[in-house]
Design a protein around this motif. Structure first.
Motif, PDB file in Angstrom:
ATOM      1  N   ALA A 184      -6.573  -2.254  -7.587  1.00 31.95           N
ATOM      2  CA  ALA A 184      -5.221  -1.735  -7.319  1.00 31.95           C
ATOM      3  C   ALA A 184      -4.577  -2.463  -6.142  1.00 31.95           C
ATOM      4  CB  ALA A 184      -5.276  -0.238  -7.041  1.00 31.95           C
ATOM      5  N   LEU A 200       0.792  -1.228   0.000  1.00 32.09           N
ATOM      6  CA  LEU A 200       0.000   0.000   0.000  1.00 32.09           C
ATOM      7  C   LEU A 200       0.829   1.287   0.000  1.00 32.09           C
ATOM      8  CD1 LEU A 200      -2.663  -1.131   2.669  1.00 32.09           C
ATOM      9  CD2 LEU A 200      -2.797  -1.339   0.181  1.00 32.09           C
ATOM     10  N   ASP A 250     -15.480  11.403  -7.789  1.00 32.65           N
ATOM     11  CA  ASP A 250     -16.732  10.675  -7.543  1.00 32.65           C
ATOM     12  C   ASP A 250     -17.447  11.217  -6.303  1.00 32.65           C
ATOM     13  OD1 ASP A 250     -16.230   9.057  -9.729  1.00 32.65           O
ATOM     14  OD2 ASP A 250     -15.239   7.511  -8.541  1.00 32.65           O
ATOM     15  N   TYR A 271       1.208  10.144  -4.932  1.00 32.70           N
ATOM     16  CA  TYR A 271       0.535  11.440  -4.749  1.00 32.70           C
ATOM     17  C   TYR A 271       1.561  12.513  -4.360  1.00 32.70           C
ATOM     18  CZ  TYR A 271      -4.139   9.372  -5.039  1.00 32.70           C
ATOM     19  OH  TYR A 271      -5.270   8.745  -5.479  1.00 32.70           O
ATOM     20  N   CYS A 293     -10.793   7.384  -2.374  1.00 38.48           N
ATOM     21  CA  CYS A 293     -11.446   8.449  -3.170  1.00 38.48           C
ATOM     22  C   CYS A 293     -10.499   9.138  -4.145  1.00 38.48           C
ATOM     23  CB  CYS A 293     -12.090   9.470  -2.252  1.00 38.48           C
ATOM     24  SG  CYS A 293     -10.900  10.361  -1.207  1.00 38.48           S
ATOM     25  N   GLY A 294      -9.193   8.916  -4.048  1.00 33.50           N
ATOM     26  CA  GLY A 294      -8.279   9.571  -4.986  1.00 33.50           C
ATOM     27  C   GLY A 294      -8.400  11.075  -4.895  1.00 33.50           C
ATOM     28  N   LEU A 340      -8.540  -1.349   5.243  1.00 32.46           N
ATOM     29  CA  LEU A 340      -8.323  -2.631   5.925  1.00 32.46           C
ATOM     30  C   LEU A 340      -8.375  -2.506   7.445  1.00 32.46           C
ATOM     31  CD1 LEU A 340      -5.476  -3.968   3.597  1.00 32.46           C
ATOM     32  CD2 LEU A 340      -7.940  -4.347   3.423  1.00 32.46           C
ATOM     33  N   ALA A 389      -7.911   7.310   5.952  1.00 26.69           N
ATOM     34  CA  ALA A 389      -8.161   6.036   6.640  1.00 26.69           C
ATOM     35  C   ALA A 389      -7.760   4.894   5.717  1.00 26.69           C
ATOM     36  CB  ALA A 389      -9.641   5.908   7.011  1.00 26.69           C
ATOM     37  N   PHE A 413     -12.815   8.704   1.762  1.00 23.89           N
ATOM     38  CA  PHE A 413     -11.545   8.450   2.440  1.00 23.89           C
ATOM     39  C   PHE A 413     -10.517   7.846   1.501  1.00 23.89           C
ATOM     40  CE2 PHE A 413     -11.162   3.829   3.291  1.00 23.89           C
ATOM     41  CZ  PHE A 413     -12.442   3.394   2.970  1.00 23.89           C
ATOM     42  N   CYS A 430     -14.751   2.249  -6.422  1.00 23.30           N
ATOM     43  CA  CYS A 430     -14.393   2.404  -7.833  1.00 23.30           C
ATOM     44  C   CYS A 430     -12.879   2.263  -7.971  1.00 23.30           C
ATOM     45  CB  CYS A 430     -14.870   3.770  -8.333  1.00 23.30           C
ATOM     46  SG  CYS A 430     -14.411   4.114 -10.039  1.00 23.30           S
ATOM     47  N   TYR A 431     -12.426   1.144  -8.526  1.00 26.87           N
ATOM     48  CA  TYR A 431     -11.023   0.943  -8.905  1.00 26.87           C
ATOM     49  C   TYR A 431     -10.054   0.730  -7.740  1.00 26.87           C
ATOM     50  CZ  TYR A 431     -11.887   2.535 -13.774  1.00 26.87           C
ATOM     51  OH  TYR A 431     -12.304   2.678 -15.067  1.00 26.87           O
ATOM     52  N   PHE A 434       0.993   4.267  -2.932  1.00 25.31           N
ATOM     53  CA  PHE A 434      -0.053   5.266  -3.244  1.00 25.31           C
ATOM     54  C   PHE A 434       0.378   6.642  -2.734  1.00 25.31           C
ATOM     55  CE2 PHE A 434      -2.484   1.243  -2.993  1.00 25.31           C
ATOM     56  CZ  PHE A 434      -3.064   1.254  -4.255  1.00 25.31           C
ATOM     57  N   ILE A 489      -6.224   6.184   1.762  1.00 22.30           N
ATOM     58  CA  ILE A 489      -5.096   5.840   2.628  1.00 22.30           C
ATOM     59  C   ILE A 489      -3.994   6.893   2.542  1.00 22.30           C
ATOM     60  CG2 ILE A 489      -3.805   4.470   0.912  1.00 22.30           C
ATOM     61  CD1 ILE A 489      -3.357   2.426   3.248  1.00 22.30           C
ATOM     62  N   SER A 490      -3.982   7.665   1.463  1.00 21.17           N
ATOM     63  CA  SER A 490      -2.915   8.643   1.249  1.00 21.17           C
ATOM     64  C   SER A 490      -3.266   9.992   1.879  1.00 21.17           C
ATOM     65  CB  SER A 490      -2.682   8.824  -0.260  1.00 21.17           C
ATOM     66  OG  SER A 490      -2.046  10.058  -0.507  1.00 21.17           O
ATOM     67  N   VAL A 493     -14.859   5.034  -1.162  1.00 14.15           N
ATOM     68  CA  VAL A 493     -13.689   4.258  -0.735  1.00 14.15           C
ATOM     69  C   VAL A 493     -12.508   4.567  -1.668  1.00 14.15           C
ATOM     70  CG1 VAL A 493     -12.820   1.880  -0.532  1.00 14.15           C
ATOM     71  CG2 VAL A 493     -15.201   2.426   0.101  1.00 14.15           C
TER      72      VAL A 493
HETATM   73  C1  LIG Z   1      -6.709   3.227  -8.519  1.00 11.18           C
HETATM   74  S1  LIG Z   1      -6.962   4.516  -7.394  1.00 11.18           S
HETATM   75  C2  LIG Z   1      -8.657   4.951  -7.708  1.00 11.18           C
HETATM   76  C3  LIG Z   1      -9.041   6.281  -7.134  1.00 11.18           C
HETATM   77  C4  LIG Z   1     -10.504   6.672  -7.320  1.00 11.18           C
HETATM   78  N1  LIG Z   1     -11.398   5.725  -6.681  1.00 11.18           N
HETATM   79  C5  LIG Z   1     -10.821   6.795  -8.783  1.00 11.18           C
HETATM   80  O1  LIG Z   1     -11.508   5.928  -9.320  1.00 11.18           O
HETATM   81  O2  LIG Z   1     -10.356   7.771  -9.381  1.00 11.18           O
HETATM   82  C6  LIG Z   1      -7.061   3.652  -5.846  1.00 11.18           C
HETATM   83  C7  LIG Z   1      -7.153   4.591  -4.674  1.00 11.18           C
HETATM   84  O3  LIG Z   1      -7.352   3.830  -3.496  1.00 11.18           O
HETATM   85  C8  LIG Z   1      -6.501   4.303  -2.485  1.00 11.18           C
HETATM   86  N2  LIG Z   1      -6.246   3.148  -1.606  1.00 11.18           N
HETATM   87  C9  LIG Z   1      -5.487   2.069  -1.872  1.00 11.18           C
HETATM   88  N3  LIG Z   1      -5.511   1.220  -0.848  1.00 11.18           N
HETATM   89  C10 LIG Z   1      -6.298   1.775   0.091  1.00 11.18           C
HETATM   90  C11 LIG Z   1      -6.693   1.373   1.404  1.00 11.18           C
HETATM   91  N4  LIG Z   1      -6.269   0.219   1.943  1.00 11.18           N
HETATM   92  N5  LIG Z   1      -7.508   2.190   2.098  1.00 11.18           N
HETATM   93  C12 LIG Z   1      -7.931   3.363   1.553  1.00 11.18           C
HETATM   94  N6  LIG Z   1      -7.582   3.797   0.335  1.00 11.18           N
HETATM   95  C13 LIG Z   1      -6.769   3.005  -0.392  1.00 11.18           C
HETATM   96  C14 LIG Z   1      -5.284   4.828  -3.209  1.00 11.18           C
HETATM   97  O4  LIG Z   1      -4.532   5.765  -2.466  1.00 11.18           O
HETATM   98  C15 LIG Z   1      -5.911   5.423  -4.460  1.00 11.18           C
HETATM   99  O5  LIG Z   1      -6.268   6.766  -4.259  1.00 11.18           O
END
Ligand SMILES: C[S@@+](CC[C@H](N)C(=O)[O-])C[C@H]1O[C@@H](n2cnc3c(N)ncnc32)[C@H](O)[C@@H]1O
Length: 233
Positions: free
Chosen positions: A150, A26, A80, A33, A75-76, A129, A126, A94, A145-146, A29, A96-97, A73
Motif C-alpha cells: 500500500a 500516507l 491479525d 478510516y 494493523c488496520g 517510517l 505510530a 500499530f 501483512c499488506y 489512510f 499510522i491512523s 505492522v
Molecule cells: C492495506 S492496509 C492492511 C491492514 C492490515 N495489515 C490487513 O492486512 O488487514 C495497510 C495498513 O497500513 C497502515 N499504514 C500505512 N502506512 C503506514 C505507516 N507508515 N506506518 C504505520 N501504518 C501504516 C494503514 O493505515 C493501513 O491500516
C-alpha cells in the motif's frame, strides 16, 4: 469480489490518488478510516478473521514461550493482532491512523471471549517510517501483512529497513503480500510487490527461511500471494 468491497476499494484508490497528487503518500489512510464511520464494510481490507495465510502458518508453528512478543505492522482493524494473541503471543499492534487504532481498541479483545487465555493487544498509533527507538530488536515475531504493497515503491526500502530493525536476535519477520512479475505493470492500488522487493530484506541482516506462493481464491482470481519468513541472526 463482492460489490461492497469493490466500492470500498475504489474509494480507497480515489483517496490515495488525491493524497499522492499532493505529495502525501500516507494521509489517505486516516481519511479512509475516518470516512468509514466505524463501518468495516467501507474498509477494503477488513475481514472477520486474521489473514488465511497467517492462520495456516500459526496452525503449524510452535506455540510461543510465555511472554514472547509480537509486533503487527499497519494493523488496520486488528484481525491479525487478535489471531496472534489467541495463539499465545504478547502483541503490540500499530497503525499510522489514529482512527484505526481507536477502532481496534473498541473491538472486543480476545480475553473477553470466554475460556480464551489470550492477553489483550496493545494498540499504538505510530508511523513505520519513524517508529519508536525502543522497538529496535524488541520482537520475536514481526508481522507485515499488506502494508508494503500500500506504499509507493519509493518508500518501500525505508519501510523494509524499519521492519528488519524490529526483529529480536533469532526472531522472525513474516511477510504476506500480493506478488507480480517484474514485467507486469504495478497497476492500481494495491500495488503487488516483485519478489526482489521482498528478498531485499535478505540484505538487511535477515536470512530467508521460508518462501511460499499461493493463488488467491475466487473473490480475486488473478492475484498471486507470497508468504515469506525471515530470521534475524
Ligand atoms: C492495506 S492496509 C492492511 C491492514 C492490515 N495489515 C490487513 O492486512 O488487514 C495497510 C495498513 O497500513 C497502515 N499504514 C500505512 N502506512 C503506514 C505507516 N507508515 N506506518 C504505520 N501504518 C501504516 C494503514 O493505515 C493501513 O491500516
Amino acid at each position: 469480489m463482492n460489490p461492497e468491497r469493490w466500492k470500498a476499494r475504489e474509494r480507497a484508490r480515489e483517496l490515495a490518488r488525491q493524497s499522492l497528487s499532493k505529495g502525501d503518500a500516507l494521509g489517505w489512510f486516516e481519511q479512509l478510516y475516518r470516512e468509514a464511520g466505524s463501518d468495516p464494510a467501507r474498509i477494503p481490507w477488513a475481514d472477520d478473521d486474521g489473514h488465511p495465510l497467517l492462520l495456516t502458518w500459526l496452525a503449524s508453528a510452535p506455540r510461543p514461550r510465555p511472554g514472547a512478543r509480537a509486533l503487527v505492522v499497519g494493523c488496520g482493524l486488528g484481525e491479525d493482532a487478535r489471531a496472534l494473541a489467541a495463539a499465545g503471543w504478547t502483541v503490540t499492534a500499530f497503525d499510522i491512523s489514529p482512527t484505526a487504532v481507536e477502532w481496534c481498541r473498541r473491538l472486543a479483545p480476545p480475553s473477553a471471549v470466554p475460556a480464551s487465555p489470550a492477553a489483550p493487544v496493545a494498540y499504538v498509533q505510530a508511523d513505520l517510517l519513524v517508529a519508536p527507538e525502543s522497538w529496535r530488536r524488541g520482537f520475536e515475531l514481526v508481522l507485515e501483512c499488506y502494508t508494503l504493497q500500500a506504499l509507493p515503491a519509493a518508500l518501500r526500502p525505508q519501510a523494509a529497513s524499519a521492519l528488519a530493525s524490529f526483529v529480536a536476535p533469532r526472531g522472525s519477520l513474516l511477510v504476506i503480500t500480493r506478488l507480480r512479475e517484474p514485467d507486469e505493470p504495478a497497476g492500481e492500488l494495491p500495488w503487488p510487490l516483485v519478489r526482489a522487493e521482498v528478498e531485499a530484506l535478505g540484505a538487511l541482516g535477515l536470512v530467508q527461511r521460508e518462501w511460499s506462493e499461493f493463488q488467491s481464491g475466487p473473490s480475486e482470481p488473478r492475484s498471486r500471494h507470497a508468504r515469506a519468513r525471515y530470521e534475524a541472526s
